[in-house]
Design an enzyme around this catalytic site. Structure first.
Site, PDB file in Angstrom:
ATOM      1  CE1 TYR A  13       5.818   6.460  11.888  1.00  0.00           C
ATOM      2  CE2 TYR A  13       5.997   8.847  12.020  1.00  0.00           C
ATOM      3  CZ  TYR A  13       5.914   7.701  11.265  1.00  0.00           C
ATOM      4  OH  TYR A  13       5.943   7.771   9.897  1.00  0.00           O
ATOM      5  NE  ARG A  37      -2.132  -1.447   3.780  1.00  0.00           N
ATOM      6  CZ  ARG A  37      -2.071  -0.784   4.939  1.00  0.00           C
ATOM      7  NH1 ARG A  37      -2.547   0.434   5.038  1.00  0.00           N
ATOM      8  NH2 ARG A  37      -1.518  -1.340   6.004  1.00  0.00           N
ATOM      9  CE  LYS A  70       8.989   6.028  10.225  1.00  0.00           C
ATOM     10  NZ  LYS A  70       9.263   5.126   9.096  1.00  0.00           N
ATOM     11  CG  ASP A  79       6.065  -8.812  12.237  1.00  0.00           C
ATOM     12  OD1 ASP A  79       6.588  -7.699  12.000  1.00  0.00           O
ATOM     13  OD2 ASP A  79       5.451  -9.079  13.292  1.00  0.00           O
TER      14      ASP A  79
HETATM   15  P1  NAP Z   1       0.733   2.652   5.064  1.00  0.00           P
HETATM   16  O1  NAP Z   1      -0.086   3.134   3.930  1.00  0.00           O
HETATM   17  O2  NAP Z   1       0.164   2.606   6.429  1.00  0.00           O
HETATM   18  O3  NAP Z   1       1.334   1.207   4.684  1.00  0.00           O
HETATM   19  C1  NAP Z   1       2.172   0.545   5.600  1.00  0.00           C
HETATM   20  C2  NAP Z   1       2.836  -0.612   4.901  1.00  0.00           C
HETATM   21  O4  NAP Z   1       3.722  -1.251   5.824  1.00  0.00           O
HETATM   22  C3  NAP Z   1       1.858  -1.678   4.458  1.00  0.00           C
HETATM   23  O5  NAP Z   1       2.342  -2.233   3.262  1.00  0.00           O
HETATM   24  C4  NAP Z   1       1.897  -2.690   5.589  1.00  0.00           C
HETATM   25  O6  NAP Z   1       1.520  -4.019   5.176  1.00  0.00           O
HETATM   26  C5  NAP Z   1       3.378  -2.629   5.944  1.00  0.00           C
HETATM   27  N1  NAP Z   1       3.665  -3.063   7.319  1.00  0.00           N
HETATM   28  C6  NAP Z   1       3.215  -2.513   8.488  1.00  0.00           C
HETATM   29  N2  NAP Z   1       3.695  -3.191   9.548  1.00  0.00           N
HETATM   30  C7  NAP Z   1       4.463  -4.195   9.045  1.00  0.00           C
HETATM   31  C8  NAP Z   1       5.222  -5.254   9.630  1.00  0.00           C
HETATM   32  N3  NAP Z   1       5.309  -5.410  10.965  1.00  0.00           N
HETATM   33  N4  NAP Z   1       5.865  -6.120   8.791  1.00  0.00           N
HETATM   34  C9  NAP Z   1       5.798  -5.957   7.461  1.00  0.00           C
HETATM   35  N5  NAP Z   1       5.108  -4.973   6.849  1.00  0.00           N
HETATM   36  C10 NAP Z   1       4.453  -4.113   7.627  1.00  0.00           C
HETATM   37  O7  NAP Z   1       2.085   3.540   5.209  1.00  0.00           O
HETATM   38  P2  NAP Z   1       2.618   4.752   4.308  1.00  0.00           P
HETATM   39  O8  NAP Z   1       1.906   5.978   4.710  1.00  0.00           O
HETATM   40  O9  NAP Z   1       2.692   4.336   2.877  1.00  0.00           O
HETATM   41  O10 NAP Z   1       4.103   4.899   4.909  1.00  0.00           O
HETATM   42  C11 NAP Z   1       5.198   4.158   4.393  1.00  0.00           C
HETATM   43  C12 NAP Z   1       6.454   4.553   5.156  1.00  0.00           C
HETATM   44  O11 NAP Z   1       6.666   5.963   5.049  1.00  0.00           O
HETATM   45  C13 NAP Z   1       6.370   4.254   6.648  1.00  0.00           C
HETATM   46  O12 NAP Z   1       7.632   3.861   7.126  1.00  0.00           O
HETATM   47  C14 NAP Z   1       5.992   5.591   7.246  1.00  0.00           C
HETATM   48  O13 NAP Z   1       6.392   5.696   8.590  1.00  0.00           O
HETATM   49  C15 NAP Z   1       6.728   6.548   6.335  1.00  0.00           C
HETATM   50  N6  NAP Z   1       6.145   7.895   6.316  1.00  0.00           N
HETATM   51  C16 NAP Z   1       4.857   8.102   5.913  1.00  0.00           C
HETATM   52  C17 NAP Z   1       4.346   9.404   5.918  1.00  0.00           C
HETATM   53  C18 NAP Z   1       2.946   9.729   5.479  1.00  0.00           C
HETATM   54  O14 NAP Z   1       2.563  10.917   5.580  1.00  0.00           O
HETATM   55  N7  NAP Z   1       2.156   8.793   4.997  1.00  0.00           N
HETATM   56  C19 NAP Z   1       5.150  10.460   6.337  1.00  0.00           C
HETATM   57  C20 NAP Z   1       6.463  10.192   6.744  1.00  0.00           C
HETATM   58  C21 NAP Z   1       6.955   8.915   6.723  1.00  0.00           C
HETATM   59  P3  NAP Z   1      -0.052  -4.463   5.107  1.00  0.00           P
HETATM   60  O15 NAP Z   1      -0.650  -3.749   3.923  1.00  0.00           O
HETATM   61  O16 NAP Z   1       0.005  -5.931   4.924  1.00  0.00           O
HETATM   62  O17 NAP Z   1      -0.666  -4.017   6.388  1.00  0.00           O
END
Ligand code: NAP
Length: 249
Positions: free
Chosen positions: A157, A16, A161, A65
């Site tokens: 969190y 995702r 990070k 995981d």
């Molecule tokens: P997201 O839409 O919540 O998707 C999270 C992804 O991580 C999913 O594919 C999920 O798998 C996987 N995941 C979660 N826990 C896991 C585990 N224990 N083992 C393996 N896979 C796991 O996240 P996102 O917003 O795209 O964010 C992606 C990255 O960017 C993250 O590291 C987040 O902290 C960072 N980030 C995001 C933002 C933002 O604004 N969105 C900002 C700064 C940094 P499932 O689909 O199977 O649950």
């Protein structure tokens, strides 16, 4: 961006959001194989696989995981055995469990540190040997603006990070002599499931603090990941690239 011909890429959390956008971007850039990992969302993972294949790459989805070190080691072993190499690791899988410091439970602290930080460490440890053997590789860790600035309500969190930034710079120094570059991308406020849960008021307050006056798209983060993984970034290691619309400079 081209230059990924014959390259094998692993994007964790590729089912995702930002991870999916990265996986598709690598496939579009000509990678031969894009492996994604996911935690449990089988249908989203299959959808990403379809997008990878439609872009002309081989795809594979692995459910494990990332907070389980043994699972990380065996996933990397399996990828190298099946595809002969691993050129790019994108440590993207992450979780956020918000809460004020006095209410943070040990289990929520552990979950975020184990997924966001220990998971990246375990995968880097596992890829370092095969990348050294093949005399090159690129690792990109997804940190966050709040790892740079801190954020009330996100102590665990933010700590995870911020830890990723230290990990990135230390491993960059260790592995540079083996032609393995290690960088981080630090997104601001990106439109994914992770930010969808925010209420309207918080969302408006956040957007008001962004000079470019909008949320970023996962694809915009993916382009920075692609750049850092590419030969265009051949002299960049240990860097933290902000992708935040000017929210923090
Ligand atoms: P997201 O839409 O919540 O998707 C999270 C992804 O991580 C999913 O594919 C999920 O798998 C996987 N995941 C979660 N826990 C896991 C585990 N224990 N083992 C393996 N896979 C796991 O996240 P996102 O917003 O795209 O964010 C992606 C990255 O960017 C993250 O590291 C987040 O902290 C960072 N980030 C995001 C933002 C933002 O604004 N969105 C900002 C700064 C940094 P499932 O689909 O199977 O649950």
């Amino acid at each position: 961006m081209s230059g990924f011909k014959d390259k094998v890429v692993l994007v964790t959390g590729g089912s995702r959001g930002i991870g999916r956008a990265c996986a598709v971007a690598f496939a579009q850039a000509g990678a031969s194989t894009v492996v994604i990992s996911y935690a449990g969302n089988e249908s989203a993972a299959q959808e990403t696989l379809g997008l990878i294949q439609a872009a002309g790459a081989k795809g594979e989805a692995l459910k494990f995981d990332v907070s389980d070190s043994a699972a990380c080691s065996s996933a990397i072993e399996g990828i190298v055995k099946a595809h002969g190499r691993l050129d790019v690791l994108v440590n993207n899988a992450g979780v956020a469990v918000d809460g004020l410091v006095m209410r943070v439970k040990d289990e929520d602290w552990d979950k975020q540190l184990d997924t966001n930080l220990k998971g990246a460490f375990a995968l880097i440890r596992a890829v370092s040997r095969p990348m050294m053997k093949q005399r090159g590789g690129a690792i990109i860790n997804l940190t966050s603006i709040v790892g740079e600035t801190g954020n009330g309500g996100q102590v665990a969190y933010s700590a995870s990070k911020a830890g990723l930034i230290g990990l990135t710079k230390s491993v960059a120094k260790e592995l540079a002599s083996r032609n393995i570059r290690v960088n981080a991308v630090s997104p601001g406020f990106i439109g994914t499931d992770m930010t969808a849960a925010l209420n309207e008021e918080t969302r408006k307050r956040m957007v008001d603090s962004i000079p470019l006056a909008r949320l970023g798209a996962p694809e915009e983060v993916a382009q920075s990941v692609l750049f850092l993984a590419s030969d265009a970034a051949s002299y960049i290691t240990g860097e933290v690239l902000k992708v935040n619309g000017g929210m923090y400079m």
